[in-house]
Design an enzyme around this catalytic site. Sequence first.
Site, PDB file in Angstrom:
ATOM      1  N   ASN A   1       0.866  -1.183   0.000  1.00  0.00           N
ATOM      2  CA  ASN A   1       0.000   0.000   0.000  1.00  0.00           C
ATOM      3  C   ASN A   1       0.902   1.232   0.000  1.00  0.00           C
ATOM      4  OD1 ASN A   1      -1.843   2.027   0.476  1.00  0.00           O
ATOM      5  ND2 ASN A   1      -2.335   1.386   2.579  1.00  0.00           N
TER       6      ASN A   1
ATOM      7  N   GLY B 145       3.213   1.899  10.763  1.00  0.00           N
ATOM      8  CA  GLY B 145       4.174   2.975  10.551  1.00  0.00           C
ATOM      9  C   GLY B 145       4.951   3.352  11.796  1.00  0.00           C
TER      10      GLY B 145
ATOM     11  N   GLY C 224       3.138  -1.300   4.212  1.00  0.00           N
ATOM     12  CA  GLY C 224       3.167   0.125   3.906  1.00  0.00           C
ATOM     13  C   GLY C 224       4.585   0.556   3.569  1.00  0.00           C
TER      14      GLY C 224
ATOM     15  N   HIS D 179      -9.378   1.221   5.728  1.00  0.00           N
ATOM     16  CA  HIS D 179      -8.025   1.299   6.293  1.00  0.00           C
ATOM     17  C   HIS D 179      -8.070   2.203   7.528  1.00  0.00           C
ATOM     18  CE1 HIS D 179      -3.807   2.272   6.803  1.00  0.00           C
ATOM     19  NE2 HIS D 179      -3.534   1.175   6.108  1.00  0.00           N
TER      20      HIS D 179
ATOM     21  N   GLU E  54      -4.883  -5.155  10.915  1.00  0.00           N
ATOM     22  CA  GLU E  54      -3.834  -4.153  11.061  1.00  0.00           C
ATOM     23  C   GLU E  54      -3.990  -3.457  12.406  1.00  0.00           C
ATOM     24  OE1 GLU E  54      -2.096  -2.820   7.081  1.00  0.00           O
ATOM     25  OE2 GLU E  54      -3.776  -1.515   7.526  1.00  0.00           O
TER      26      GLU E  54
ATOM     27  N   SER F 293       4.029  -2.515  10.105  1.00  0.00           N
ATOM     28  CA  SER F 293       5.493  -2.553  10.209  1.00  0.00           C
ATOM     29  C   SER F 293       6.109  -3.884   9.766  1.00  0.00           C
ATOM     30  CB  SER F 293       5.947  -2.186  11.624  1.00  0.00           C
ATOM     31  OG  SER F 293       5.564  -0.848  11.923  1.00  0.00           O
TER      32      SER F 293
ATOM     33  N   GLU G   5      -6.268   4.482   8.525  1.00  0.00           N
ATOM     34  CA  GLU G   5      -6.037   5.920   8.261  1.00  0.00           C
ATOM     35  C   GLU G   5      -7.306   6.581   7.728  1.00  0.00           C
ATOM     36  OE1 GLU G   5      -2.563   5.174   5.912  1.00  0.00           O
ATOM     37  OE2 GLU G   5      -1.536   4.534   7.746  1.00  0.00           O
TER      38      GLU G   5
ATOM     39  N   LYS H 163       0.088   4.312  -0.127  1.00  0.00           N
ATOM     40  CA  LYS H 163      -0.499   5.459   0.590  1.00  0.00           C
ATOM     41  C   LYS H 163      -0.280   6.755  -0.214  1.00  0.00           C
ATOM     42  CE  LYS H 163      -0.005   2.886   4.869  1.00  0.00           C
ATOM     43  NZ  LYS H 163       0.190   2.856   6.305  1.00  0.00           N
TER      44      LYS H 163
HETATM   45  O1  LIG Z   1      -1.566  -0.581   4.640  1.00  0.00           O
HETATM   46  C1  LIG Z   1      -0.497  -0.806   5.212  1.00  0.00           C
HETATM   47  C2  LIG Z   1      -0.377  -0.643   6.632  1.00  0.00           C
HETATM   48  O2  LIG Z   1      -0.994   0.511   7.080  1.00  0.00           O
HETATM   49  C3  LIG Z   1       0.982  -0.902   7.216  1.00  0.00           C
HETATM   50  O3  LIG Z   1       1.838   0.181   7.061  1.00  0.00           O
HETATM   51  P1  LIG Z   1       3.350   0.037   7.586  1.00  0.00           P
HETATM   52  O4  LIG Z   1       3.899  -1.217   6.959  1.00  0.00           O
HETATM   53  O5  LIG Z   1       4.054   1.273   7.103  1.00  0.00           O
HETATM   54  O6  LIG Z   1       3.293  -0.084   9.068  1.00  0.00           O
END
Ligand SMILES: O=C[C@H](O)COP(=O)(O)O
Length: 250
Positions: free
Chosen positions: A10, A173, A234, A95, A167, A213, A97, A12
């Site tokens: 993703n 993140g 992410g 998601h 998640e 993460s 976010e 983002k």
């Molecule tokens: O969509 C992906 C997730 O929000 C994970 O993000 P991350 O790997 O940066 O923690």
Amino acid sequence: MSRKLMIAGNWKLHLTVEEAVALANAIASGLSRDDLDVLLIPGFLALEPVALSLSTSPVLVGGQNLFWEDQGAYTGEVSGPQLKAAGARYVLVGHSERRQYFGESERTCCLRLNAALKAGLRPILCVGETQAEREAGRTEGVLESQLAGGLAGLEAAQMASVTVAYEPVWAIGTGLTATEEQAAEAHAHIRAWIGSRFDKGVANSTRILYGGSVNPANAAGLLNQPEVDGALVGGASLKAESFLGIIQAA
Ligand SMILES: O=C[C@H](O)COP(=O)(O)O
């Protein structure tokens, strides 16, 4: 029942169109296995150029969100049919976010999920608890209410097109990853809930991804958990080397 692994990236709110196409090409050309699904989820502007550049590759493309109406006076929105026509096969729904910053509710998740199915897209319903909810012992209740809300009114047969992503919000993140045990426990709870809401066959065939993460160093341990059917990545999906490292570790 065996479930095919999926590794999804993703992106983002990152990358220009040019950068996104270059990254997609680097991932596609470095991919050395075809026993799992690889999905890239760029921003809307880059979605069609990325899909076109991957047209001879097995790598799939998805959207980060969609609106529930097909068309109309809804400035700034993107619909399921538009995503489908641009080359998307999957789309994220709910998601964290979106829930945290854009007022996503159980009801709007459900509307988006149904719009995705209607458009012939495969929704990936994202669920997960915050740190405070985990500390208050509310993880299972939060997962249950997000699943019940997002999947409200769905029939068992429709679940064949639905993926769930667990998640934990506190792991997104932050560099904090759920332990293998925490991930396994949450995934088992989600699968059990799906079994009681639909039936055991649906539960056993629904793919449940872990996100939060994930990186090349922790991917193998997480993906070795029998209830974990892939990863929604992410930050580590923004570099071909680390994303391919996760795919290799899977
Ligand atoms: O969509 C992906 C997730 O929000 C994970 O993000 P991350 O790997 O940066 O923690």
